[in-house]
Design an enzyme around this catalytic site. Sequence first.
Site, PDB file in Angstrom:
ATOM      1  N   SER B 154       0.843  -1.193   0.000  1.00  0.00           N
ATOM      2  CA  SER B 154       0.000   0.000   0.000  1.00  0.00           C
ATOM      3  C   SER B 154       0.888   1.257   0.000  1.00  0.00           C
ATOM      4  O   SER B 154       1.738   1.398  -0.885  1.00  0.00           O
ATOM      5  CB  SER B 154      -0.927  -0.042   1.219  1.00  0.00           C
ATOM      6  OG  SER B 154      -1.969   0.876   1.071  1.00  0.00           O
ATOM      7  N   ASP B 331      -8.583  -6.653  -4.718  1.00  0.00           N
ATOM      8  CA  ASP B 331      -8.210  -5.323  -4.208  1.00  0.00           C
ATOM      9  C   ASP B 331      -8.751  -4.265  -5.168  1.00  0.00           C
ATOM     10  O   ASP B 331      -8.286  -4.154  -6.300  1.00  0.00           O
ATOM     11  CB  ASP B 331      -6.679  -5.246  -4.107  1.00  0.00           C
ATOM     12  CG  ASP B 331      -6.182  -3.916  -3.523  1.00  0.00           C
ATOM     13  OD1 ASP B 331      -6.992  -2.984  -3.361  1.00  0.00           O
ATOM     14  OD2 ASP B 331      -4.972  -3.831  -3.237  1.00  0.00           O
ATOM     15  N   HIS B 364      -7.852  -5.319  -0.362  1.00  0.00           N
ATOM     16  CA  HIS B 364      -6.552  -4.670  -0.196  1.00  0.00           C
ATOM     17  C   HIS B 364      -5.796  -5.217   1.017  1.00  0.00           C
ATOM     18  O   HIS B 364      -4.582  -5.360   0.994  1.00  0.00           O
ATOM     19  CB  HIS B 364      -6.790  -3.163  -0.039  1.00  0.00           C
ATOM     20  CG  HIS B 364      -5.546  -2.350   0.056  1.00  0.00           C
ATOM     21  ND1 HIS B 364      -4.594  -2.333  -0.950  1.00  0.00           N
ATOM     22  CD2 HIS B 364      -5.085  -1.518   1.020  1.00  0.00           C
ATOM     23  CE1 HIS B 364      -3.610  -1.522  -0.580  1.00  0.00           C
ATOM     24  NE2 HIS B 364      -3.876  -1.023   0.597  1.00  0.00           N
ATOM     25  N   ASP B 365      -6.538  -5.535   2.084  1.00  0.00           N
ATOM     26  CA  ASP B 365      -5.924  -6.034   3.313  1.00  0.00           C
ATOM     27  C   ASP B 365      -5.189  -7.351   3.121  1.00  0.00           C
ATOM     28  O   ASP B 365      -4.451  -7.766   4.024  1.00  0.00           O
ATOM     29  CB  ASP B 365      -6.997  -6.222   4.398  1.00  0.00           C
ATOM     30  CG  ASP B 365      -6.929  -5.142   5.460  1.00  0.00           C
ATOM     31  OD1 ASP B 365      -6.067  -4.253   5.333  1.00  0.00           O
ATOM     32  OD2 ASP B 365      -7.747  -5.188   6.400  1.00  0.00           O
TER      33      ASP B 365
END
Lengths: 214, 392
Positions: B154, B331, B364-365
Site C-alpha cells: 500500500s 483489491d 486490499h488487506d
Amino acid sequence: MNAPLRGDVRHVAKNMRVDLRLIADMIAPGARVLDIGCGDGTLIAHLFHTKGCDARGIEIDMAEVTRAIAFGLPVMHGDADTDLAHYAADAFDYVVLSRTLQAVEKPHEVLRQMLRISARAVISFPNFGHWLVRWQLLATGRMPMTPTWDKPWYATPNIHPCTIRDFFALCEAEGYVVERWLAADEAGRRSPWRRSPRLANLFGEQGLFLLRRG
Amino acid sequence: MLNPLSIAHQHVRFADGMVLDCGARLPSLEVAYRTYGTLNGERTNAVLVCHALTGDQYVAEPHPLTGRPGWWETVVGPGRPIDTDRFFVICANVLGGCMGSTGPRSVRDDDKGDGVALWGTAFPPVTIGDMVRAQQRLITHLGIHRLFAVVGGSMGGMQALQWAASYPERVFAAVPVAAAAYHSAQNIAFHEVGRQAIFADPDWQGGRYWQTGRVPARGLAVARMAAHITYLSEQALTRKFGRRQRGAENAAPQSGGGGGVGLGMFDEIFEVESYLRHQGSTFVRRFDANSYLTITRAMDYFDLAQDHDGDLASAFRNARTRFCLVSFSSDWLFPTAESRAVARALNRAGANVSFVEIESDKGHDAFLLDEPGFHRTLAGFLAGCAEHAGLA
C-alpha cells in the site's frame, strides 16, 4: 531459502523438455533473453544457470507465474498479444516463443514485436503439415487428432495452426532472415530433413526457427 | 492502554533537520525505527520494510500501545519470507507519523515554537518523497550504503517505488505490494471523507486538541471506518458477516411477525456494524488525528510519473534494481491494473520485473493477512535476488 531454490532448479533442468534444449542451443552465453510463454520458467532457469544469461519471462497462466517467481525467477504475468508493445526496442538479444505462436491472436504482429524488441527471435511451433495430420483430414474428413494436436477443434487453444512451409512464406513476406531452422519430432529429437523444407514439412512434428531482422 | 506520549521509541535525531518538498525546513528530524536480525560484516543484507498509512515500525514484535502482535509477523521473522535469520530488517515510522518520528505530535521547534506547543496542523505538508528521504538519512546513519531490498504494501509500496526512483544505486531489489505509482481520484475521495469526518468533530478544535486533552475520537473513528471498508472486499464482508445480526436476543424481526424486537435505529443491529465500530474505537487509541491528516495528504500527492514529465518509465530509466510487483485480485483500492501499469513502465525502462496477481477474496488487506501464494512469491523472489546479489 537458497538450498531448496537450487534443488528445484536442478530438478526442472533435469526434466527439461528436449525442444527447450534445442532452443537453448541457439542462444549465445551471457545474452539478454525474454521467454514469452515461459511456463514455470524452466528455460530461463536453465539459461541463467548454464549460460549466465539475463533471462526473463512472460507467462499468461497466473499459477505458473507464482511458481516461477517462487523459484526465484524473474517472470511477469502478461500476454504475448498485448504486453510486448511495452518493451523498448532492442531491449533483448533473443526473444523466445516456444509452442505458443499458434495460440496467439495475431501471430504476425507478435513476430513483428519480437523482432522490434530483440535482434533475434527463436520460435518453435507444432507443424500442421505433418503427414499424419494430412492423412487424417483426407481419410476421415474430420479435424485431425494426434499426439501434437491432441484437443478437439472446439476446445483447442491453437487458433492459428500453420505448417513449416507456411512459416517460411511468412518470414519471406515480412523480410525476416532465417538464420537456422530444423524440424523435430514431438519429443524434440531432431529430424534428418534439414535440407528439404518439403520433407521436413511432411515428417517433422514441430518446427524450430532462429530469425533475425532482414 | 498506555498513554501514547509516554512511550520512548528507539530513534535517531538529526540536528541539522531536513528540507521538505514543499520548501519548508524542519529544524530537526527524528526517525523512530526498529531492527530485527543481524547486519552482516559487508553490510549487504539489509531489508527496509515500509509501513502503510496506519502502520508503524513495530513490524515483528508486540505493539507497545496495544500489546497486539506486530503487523507483519507472518512475513517478517525467523524462517518467514523476510527471514530475520538471514536478513537485517529495518522499519522506520514515517515522517509525519505518530510513533516517534517527527510529525504533528512532535514539539514544534521552528522559530514560532515555544518549546512546549506541538506542531499540530502547523506541521508542514510532507510527501512520500520526504518520507523516503528521512528513511535514507536513517539508512546512512546505520552505515548501510545499499539496501538488499525495500519491501512495502500500500503506502509502503509507494515508498518502495519512490526509493527505486530516488536512490536506484542504493536499492538492489524492490517489492511494491498492492501499490500504485499515483493515488487515484477515487482513493483521494475516500481520504477526503475521512478528513472531513475529523474536521467535523468538535473535539478536533481546529487541530489544537492536544491543548485540552480531548481528542477527536469520533471523527477519527469514522475516518477509520470509512477507510476500513475500502481495505476489504464485498466477498470478504459477505463471507465474514453476511447479513447476520448481533446476538440471539436481537435476532431478526421477521416481517409480519412478533413486533419490533431489535428494530432500533441507533443500536448496532448487524454484525458488520459492530465490527466497523470496533475497528474505529481501537484505532483512535493508538493513532493521532493530525498525523492521519498529514499522511493521507502525502498519499494523495503521490504521483511518481508527474515528477518525471508524466512519463513513469523515465522515473526508472537505467534502473538496475530488480522489481517484484504483487497485486491481489479482489483489491479495488489498488487494483491489479495499477500494478500492471507500473510493470509495463518498468519494461519500457528495461528494468528486471516480476509481476503476479495473487488470487484472494480479502481485498486490499490481503497483503497483511495469511496469503500463502503471496508469501511463497516474496520468499522465492528474495531468494533469487540473494543469489544474484551474491548473498550467502
